[in-house]
Design an enzyme around this catalytic site. Structure first.
Site, PDB file in Angstrom:
ATOM      1  N   ASP A  39       0.644  -1.418  -0.300  1.00  7.42           N
ATOM      2  CA  ASP A  39       0.098   0.198   0.104  1.00  7.42           C
ATOM      3  C   ASP A  39       0.942   1.086  -0.104  1.00  7.42           C
ATOM      4  OD1 ASP A  39      -3.379   0.374   0.482  1.00  7.42           O
ATOM      5  OD2 ASP A  39      -1.751   2.580   1.310  1.00  7.42           O
ATOM      6  N   ILE A  40       0.587   2.190  -0.367  1.00  6.76           N
ATOM      7  CA  ILE A  40       1.380   3.100  -1.112  1.00  6.76           C
ATOM      8  C   ILE A  40       0.869   4.646   0.670  1.00  6.76           C
ATOM      9  CG2 ILE A  40      -0.708   5.167  -1.478  1.00  6.76           C
ATOM     10  CD1 ILE A  40       1.307   5.210  -4.530  1.00  6.76           C
ATOM     11  N   GLU A 105     -12.269   3.306  -1.140  1.00  2.00           N
ATOM     12  CA  GLU A 105     -11.475   3.894  -2.044  1.00  2.00           C
ATOM     13  C   GLU A 105     -11.201   3.655  -3.892  1.00  2.00           C
ATOM     14  OE1 GLU A 105      -8.053   6.057  -0.815  1.00  2.00           O
ATOM     15  OE2 GLU A 105      -8.883   6.552   1.154  1.00  2.00           O
ATOM     16  N   VAL A 106     -11.231   2.931  -3.505  1.00  4.16           N
ATOM     17  CA  VAL A 106     -10.739   2.493  -5.360  1.00  4.16           C
ATOM     18  C   VAL A 106     -11.652   1.521  -5.407  1.00  4.16           C
ATOM     19  CG1 VAL A 106      -8.949   1.366  -6.867  1.00  4.16           C
ATOM     20  CG2 VAL A 106      -8.000   2.704  -4.708  1.00  4.16           C
ATOM     21  N   HIS A 110     -10.402  -5.416  -3.614  1.00  6.66           N
ATOM     22  CA  HIS A 110      -8.363  -5.997  -3.064  1.00  6.66           C
ATOM     23  C   HIS A 110      -8.912  -5.740  -1.844  1.00  6.66           C
ATOM     24  CE1 HIS A 110      -9.997  -1.242  -2.815  1.00  6.66           C
ATOM     25  NE2 HIS A 110      -9.631  -0.960  -1.527  1.00  6.66           N
ATOM     26  N   HIS A 112      -6.856  -5.962   2.380  1.00 10.29           N
ATOM     27  CA  HIS A 112      -5.888  -5.011   3.078  1.00 10.29           C
ATOM     28  C   HIS A 112      -5.419  -6.740   3.209  1.00 10.29           C
ATOM     29  CE1 HIS A 112      -6.889  -0.612   2.027  1.00 10.29           C
ATOM     30  NE2 HIS A 112      -7.998  -1.877   2.222  1.00 10.29           N
TER      31      HIS A 112
HETATM   32  P1  5GP Z   1      -9.679   1.194  -0.057  1.00 13.90           P
HETATM   33  O1  5GP Z   1      -9.969   2.247   1.256  1.00 13.90           O
HETATM   34  O2  5GP Z   1     -10.775   1.610  -0.787  1.00 13.90           O
HETATM   35  O3  5GP Z   1     -10.363   0.251   0.748  1.00 13.90           O
HETATM   36  O4  5GP Z   1      -8.133   1.489   0.188  1.00 13.90           O
HETATM   37  C1  5GP Z   1      -7.684   1.978  -0.449  1.00 13.90           C
HETATM   38  C2  5GP Z   1      -5.720   2.029  -0.842  1.00 13.90           C
HETATM   39  O5  5GP Z   1      -5.232   2.060  -1.721  1.00 13.90           O
HETATM   40  C3  5GP Z   1      -5.752   2.834   0.174  1.00 13.90           C
HETATM   41  O6  5GP Z   1      -5.096   2.382   1.244  1.00 13.90           O
HETATM   42  C4  5GP Z   1      -4.685   3.652   0.010  1.00 13.90           C
HETATM   43  O7  5GP Z   1      -3.264   3.881   0.488  1.00 13.90           O
HETATM   44  C5  5GP Z   1      -4.087   2.243  -1.573  1.00 13.90           C
HETATM   45  N1  5GP Z   1      -3.536   2.814  -2.519  1.00 13.90           N
HETATM   46  C6  5GP Z   1      -4.708   3.869  -3.166  1.00 13.90           C
HETATM   47  N2  5GP Z   1      -3.796   4.494  -4.030  1.00 13.90           N
HETATM   48  C7  5GP Z   1      -2.828   3.349  -4.458  1.00 13.90           C
HETATM   49  C8  5GP Z   1      -1.557   3.310  -5.424  1.00 13.90           C
HETATM   50  O8  5GP Z   1      -2.009   4.112  -6.485  1.00 13.90           O
HETATM   51  N3  5GP Z   1      -0.658   2.659  -5.335  1.00 13.90           N
HETATM   52  C9  5GP Z   1      -0.807   2.063  -4.077  1.00 13.90           C
HETATM   53  N4  5GP Z   1       0.066   1.235  -3.693  1.00 13.90           N
HETATM   54  N5  5GP Z   1      -1.345   2.260  -3.395  1.00 13.90           N
HETATM   55  C10 5GP Z   1      -2.689   3.090  -3.290  1.00 13.90           C
END
Ligand code: 5GP
Length: 127
Positions: A39-40, A105-106, A110, A112
């Site tokens: 994760d970034i 967010e994405v 995914h 984690h």
């Molecule tokens: P969500 O909130 O959708 O469950 O988690 C999305 C995750 O994707 C977040 O923890 C965020 O830090 C990670 N993330 C967002 N953009 C990128 C990216 O461009 N590269 C990587 N490696 N992680 C990302």
């Protein structure tokens, strides 16, 4: 078609672009079904994301619409990543957000994987 919250899968979401190699990622693991990367913005000493190689927004979308081979291959990959990272002994947490209330967010499914410290309560307090 893969749909979540009434929206079709966005082919240009950031994880789709990572899968296509258009955006770099720090790879942890890859096979025919899944891709795992750091994760970034890590929330724990180990914070890895595992994504299926297919256009699925959420867990419900994925399990309803992906092939049995992809569903089983993806879940085997999640376990394989935990094993390869040596997380079994001290433990880890697996989490998948979906939709607005979870703050997804994405919009590409995914999982984690968090590890490397005591991870605290599972959810923030409050009903
Ligand atoms: P969500 O909130 O959708 O469950 O988690 C999305 C995750 O994707 C977040 O923890 C965020 O830090 C990670 N993330 C967002 N953009 C990128 C990216 O461009 N590269 C990587 N490696 N992680 C990302």
């Amino acid at each position: 078609m893969s749909v979540a919250n009434g929206s079709p899968y966005d082919e240009n979401n950031i994880f789709a672009r990572i899968l296509r190699g258009e955006i770099p990622a720090k790879k942890v693991y890859e096979d025919d079904y899944a891709f795992a990367f750091h994760d970034i913005n890590p929330q724990a000493p180990v914070h890895v994301l595992v994504i299926p190689k297919g256009p699925y927004v959420s867990m419900a979308d994925f399990t309803a619409n992906a092939s049995d081979a992809l569903v089983s291959g993806f879940f085997r990959a999640v376990g394989e990543v935990a094993r390869q990272l040596g997380l079994e002994e001290d433990g880890y947490r697996i989490l998948a957000n979906a939709g607005i209330n979870s703050h997804q967010e994405v919009p590409h499914l995914h999982v984690h994987i968090f590890a490397g410290r005591p991870l605290g309560p599972m959810l923030s307090r409050g009903m």
